[in-house]
Design a protein around this motif. Sequence first.
Motif, PDB file in Angstrom:
ATOM      1  N   GLY A  71      35.250  16.423 -29.643  1.00 21.27           N
ATOM      2  CA  GLY A  71      35.507  14.991 -29.544  1.00 21.27           C
ATOM      3  C   GLY A  71      35.652  14.336 -30.897  1.00 21.27           C
ATOM      4  O   GLY A  71      34.961  14.707 -31.856  1.00 21.27           O
ATOM      5  N   HIS A  89      41.154  17.529 -31.027  1.00 21.80           N
ATOM      6  CA  HIS A  89      40.006  17.066 -30.247  1.00 21.80           C
ATOM      7  C   HIS A  89      40.178  17.320 -28.761  1.00 21.80           C
ATOM      8  O   HIS A  89      41.245  17.086 -28.191  1.00 21.80           O
ATOM      9  CB  HIS A  89      39.790  15.569 -30.488  1.00 21.80           C
ATOM     10  CG  HIS A  89      39.632  15.229 -31.936  1.00 21.80           C
ATOM     11  ND1 HIS A  89      38.584  15.698 -32.693  1.00 21.80           N
ATOM     12  CD2 HIS A  89      40.398  14.491 -32.783  1.00 21.80           C
ATOM     13  CE1 HIS A  89      38.701  15.248 -33.937  1.00 21.80           C
ATOM     14  NE2 HIS A  89      39.807  14.528 -34.008  1.00 21.80           N
ATOM     15  N   ARG A 107      37.708  17.383 -24.816  1.00 21.22           N
ATOM     16  CA  ARG A 107      36.573  16.746 -24.151  1.00 21.22           C
ATOM     17  C   ARG A 107      35.457  17.764 -23.941  1.00 21.22           C
ATOM     18  O   ARG A 107      35.410  18.438 -22.910  1.00 21.22           O
ATOM     19  CB  ARG A 107      37.006  16.126 -22.819  1.00 21.22           C
ATOM     20  CG  ARG A 107      37.910  14.913 -22.980  1.00 21.22           C
ATOM     21  CD  ARG A 107      38.154  14.242 -21.645  1.00 21.22           C
ATOM     22  NE  ARG A 107      38.958  13.041 -21.811  1.00 21.22           N
ATOM     23  CZ  ARG A 107      38.471  11.845 -22.104  1.00 21.22           C
ATOM     24  NH1 ARG A 107      37.158  11.691 -22.257  1.00 21.22           N
ATOM     25  NH2 ARG A 107      39.262  10.801 -22.237  1.00 21.22           N
TER      26      ARG A 107
END
Length: 335
Positions: A171, A195, A197
């Motif tokens: 993230g 990035h 999750r």
Amino acid sequence: MHRPPKDPARRAIAHAALAALGALAMPSLALAQGNAGSWPTRPVRVISPYGAGGSNDISARIVCEELGRRLGQQFIVENKPGAGTRLGNEMVARATPDGYTLLFAAAPFAIVESLYGKLSYDPRKDFKPISLAVVAPIFLVVNAASPFKTVADLVAHGKANPQGLTFASPGAGSGPHLAGELFFREAKVKGLTVHFRGDATAYTELLAGRVDATLTAITSALPHVQSGKLRVLAVASDARSPVYAEAPTMAEQGFPGVVGYGWFGMMAPAGTPDAVVGKVNAEMKAILEDAGVRQKMLAMGLQAQGSSPAEFAAFIGKETTKWAAVVKAADIKGE
């Protein structure tokens, strides 16, 4: 100057009134002076700035279950996720400082100001640190099919490649993201952070060979490490971690400046009586030294680690200064 009445009856009434006023003032005076008395006399809310099921939430529940058992009142974990932990932090900053609302703070506490600028609360003035609780070591992991056997191998590849290295991150603005940016700077290598999750998705990309490495918590990776699909090159800690002791430190690999980890700890609103803070700190120290608790934390990829309030305050100050420099150098903006 006030003089007492000469009449004995009136003098007695005046003395009784003063005594009554003094008695009414005693509870608030005692609280202001830091006398926790019988605290807690009712359930205590502990705000987790993340959703249910994550490392912060689960470790908070482990600590709070033990606090409740030892202090005879429920310590109820209440999840308040959002805005990169800012929502939960603000809730506690605005709470009555009576010891009945606490924060199980996380590493972004020391980062959000440099990421987002002006906040609705002051991280330095609106909180009173109680104790560090756990640290989450960050590991440098690569695909086992890659030619990288050491950190130096990875850095050499990055310097030889016009695009540099690609890292997977759980993230934007997370501890692993900033640790990766610190690595690029210390290794003097060009890098791009992609990035995703969470840790699990970052490792999925690494397994698929779409990124060169990831620098993050290892819990999601361990099954793949044990099956031989992923390789751990180093841990970004001052010393080897019991979470995965086989991993050498970055210092052992020639990069002593790459130190970064997640962390969680207990905090209270500013103005909370020192005696309440001391009481929670003493109980947390005993809890975090318990072998059963330490083993539960290790199973989650966490290391139980307590501190004094002063040590925790100093730790947060160092983290804030360190990561602010990384955020500025890498021009990272909060999302």
